[in-house]
Design an enzyme around this catalytic site. Structure first.
Site, PDB file in Angstrom:
ATOM      1  N   ASP A  82       0.867  -1.477  -0.376  1.00 51.40           N
ATOM      2  CA  ASP A  82      -0.071  -0.398  -0.048  1.00 51.40           C
ATOM      3  C   ASP A  82       1.066   0.955   0.457  1.00 51.40           C
ATOM      4  OD1 ASP A  82      -2.417   1.109   0.057  1.00 51.40           O
ATOM      5  OD2 ASP A  82      -2.611   1.259   2.267  1.00 51.40           O
ATOM      6  N   GLU A 134      -1.574   5.828  -8.303  1.00 51.89           N
ATOM      7  CA  GLU A 134      -2.820   6.887  -8.232  1.00 51.89           C
ATOM      8  C   GLU A 134      -2.499   8.597  -9.020  1.00 51.89           C
ATOM      9  OE1 GLU A 134      -2.667   7.140  -3.492  1.00 51.89           O
ATOM     10  OE2 GLU A 134      -3.979   9.368  -4.256  1.00 51.89           O
ATOM     11  N   HIS A 180      -7.436   9.224   3.626  1.00 47.16           N
ATOM     12  CA  HIS A 180      -7.373   8.796   4.887  1.00 47.16           C
ATOM     13  C   HIS A 180      -7.361   9.193   6.477  1.00 47.16           C
ATOM     14  CE1 HIS A 180      -4.503   7.785   1.574  1.00 47.16           C
ATOM     15  NE2 HIS A 180      -5.281   6.430   1.383  1.00 47.16           N
ATOM     16  N   GLY A 181      -7.708   8.447   6.921  1.00 47.21           N
ATOM     17  CA  GLY A 181      -7.860   8.744   8.125  1.00 47.21           C
ATOM     18  C   GLY A 181      -9.596   8.542   9.382  1.00 47.21           C
ATOM     19  N   ALA A 213     -11.516   4.678   2.378  1.00 46.46           N
ATOM     20  CA  ALA A 213     -12.597   4.818   2.469  1.00 46.46           C
ATOM     21  C   ALA A 213     -13.603   4.214   3.808  1.00 46.46           C
ATOM     22  CB  ALA A 213     -12.994   3.802   1.279  1.00 46.46           C
ATOM     23  N   SER A 214     -13.040   4.336   4.840  1.00 46.34           N
ATOM     24  CA  SER A 214     -13.905   3.902   5.902  1.00 46.34           C
ATOM     25  C   SER A 214     -14.574   5.026   6.300  1.00 46.34           C
ATOM     26  CB  SER A 214     -12.203   4.322   7.117  1.00 46.34           C
ATOM     27  OG  SER A 214     -11.831   2.769   7.418  1.00 46.34           O
ATOM     28  N   ILE A 255      -9.107  -0.707   2.888  1.00 48.31           N
ATOM     29  CA  ILE A 255     -10.162   0.248   4.463  1.00 48.31           C
ATOM     30  C   ILE A 255      -9.008  -0.324   5.744  1.00 48.31           C
ATOM     31  CG2 ILE A 255     -11.685  -0.893   6.233  1.00 48.31           C
ATOM     32  CD1 ILE A 255     -13.552  -0.952   3.750  1.00 48.31           C
ATOM     33  N   ASP A 256      -8.957   0.716   6.340  1.00 47.19           N
ATOM     34  CA  ASP A 256      -7.950   0.922   7.429  1.00 47.19           C
ATOM     35  C   ASP A 256      -8.295   1.248   8.654  1.00 47.19           C
ATOM     36  OD1 ASP A 256      -5.494   0.398   9.420  1.00 47.19           O
ATOM     37  OD2 ASP A 256      -3.744   1.536   8.381  1.00 47.19           O
ATOM     38  N   SER A 257      -8.193   2.390   8.866  1.00 45.02           N
ATOM     39  CA  SER A 257      -9.291   3.214   9.266  1.00 45.02           C
ATOM     40  C   SER A 257     -10.296   2.450  10.632  1.00 45.02           C
ATOM     41  CB  SER A 257      -9.689   4.724   9.844  1.00 45.02           C
ATOM     42  OG  SER A 257      -8.248   5.362   9.063  1.00 45.02           O
TER      43      SER A 257
END
Ligand code: G3H
Ligand code: 13P
Ligand code: ZN
EC number: 4.1.2.13
Length: 309
Positions: A82, A134, A180-181, A213-214, A255-257
């Site tokens: 990533d 990107e 992000h975040g 995309a969280s 999706i991480d957050s």
């Protein structure tokens, strides 16, 4: 089964009007929570590792954990870098067994981005590895990089055809308003679906990626705030917008957050209720279960990739 690339999964996702979940991983419990959910839902998966996560957990440990997950689940799983920011980092992941990499040249000029991305694509394709590029710049915090709102830039649809053609990338991350975040929107949540539509027109059949995309699931933010945390104003991307994007050209949703929040909320609550416990299994076990529940929800209700493995 061994690791797969993203080629086959994106082709099916595009045609089927759903998206593959790309979840960030950095330890055993996170990998187990995600992959147990995907096994139960029979979903293909992308497990992705940032430069920071790779430094934290060690490349070899992460590869071996993901191999163990494939053995346990029998699922098609891609292991993806990533936000790779240099050719050397991408090369190291390719040489070390990753099946997919992202080269994020979005901070460079258009020409520099093309040059760097093409260099990675040439190396990766030679080894049978897929590459995500990107165009456009997301706002938000990732690792040590903090892109302020004023430095963020939507993707220009006029650039995408030339970028894809000249670099040979397999998928393209675009900026349409996600970030992000855990603090994505100050006011109302808005995504530029007009840009996505325009990109889709210019690149028919080509897989698009959404970062940041969280949904910043309010139930977990509430638990964090209730048990000693402080996250006023936390806000994510509404899930119906993500579902809409997944029906369009978006084939990969990052999706991480949401996983971080579920894990942190569960552990905060656990310690508030069990202040004298100190066995890590007692709090990491419930945290793993929370991750599994979040991922199941995303696979079924947001991405629509359940039953597609
Ligand atoms: O896009 C970034 C991911 O959320 C990974 O974050 O670089 O802090 O591991 P990280
Ligand atoms: P979130 O911070 O919205 O989870 O985004 C994760 C991401 O884009 C990883 O590349
Ligand atoms: Zn990202």
């Amino acid at each position: 089964m061994s690791l797969v690339t993203t080629t086959e999964m994106f082709k099916k996702a595009y045609e089927g009007g759903y998206a593959i979940g790309a979840f960030n991983v950095n330890n055993m419990e996170i990998i187990q929570g995600i992959t147990e959910a995907a096994k139960e839902e029979k979903a293909p998966l992308i497990l992705q590792v940032s430069a920071g996560a790779r430094k934290y957990a060690n490349h070899t440990y992460l590869v071996k954990l993901v191999e163990a997950a494939i053995q346990e689940t029998g699922l098609p799983i891609a292991l993806h870098l990533d936000h790779g920011d240099t050719f050397e980092l991408c090369k190291s992941c390719i040489d070390g067994g990753f099946s997919s990499v992202m080269i994020d040249g979005s901070h460079h000029s258009f020409e520099e981005n093309i040059k760097l991305t093409k260099q990675v694509v040439d190396y990766a394709h030679d080894k049978g590895v897929t590459v995500e590029g990107e165009l456009g710049r997301l706002a938000g915090i990732e690792d040590a990089v903090n892109v302020s709102d004023k430095d963020a830039a939507f993707t220009d649809p006029d650039e995408v055809e030339e970028f894809v053609k000249r670099t040979g990338v397999d998928s393209l991350a675009i900026a349409i308003g996600t970030s992000h975040g855990a603090f994505k929107f100050k006011g109302e949540a808005k995504l530029r679906f007009d840009i996505l539509e325009e990109v889709q027109k210019r690149l028919p059949g080509f897989p698009i990626v959404l970062h940041g995309a969280s949904s910043v699931m309010p139930e977990y933010v509430e638990i964090i705030n209730k048990f000693g945390g402080s996250m006023p104003g936390a806000k994510g991307v509404p899930e119906d917008m993500l579902r809409q994007a997944a029906k369009m050209a978006v084939c990969k949703i990052n999706i991480d957050s949401d996983l971080r929040l579920a894990m942190t909320a569960t552990i905060r609550k656990y310690f508030a209720e069990n202040p004298s416990h100190f066995d890590p299994r007692q709090y990491l076990g419930p945290a793993r279960t929370a991750i599994k529940e979040v991922v199941k929800h995303k696979l079924v209700n947001v991405l629509g990739c359940n039953g597609k493995a």
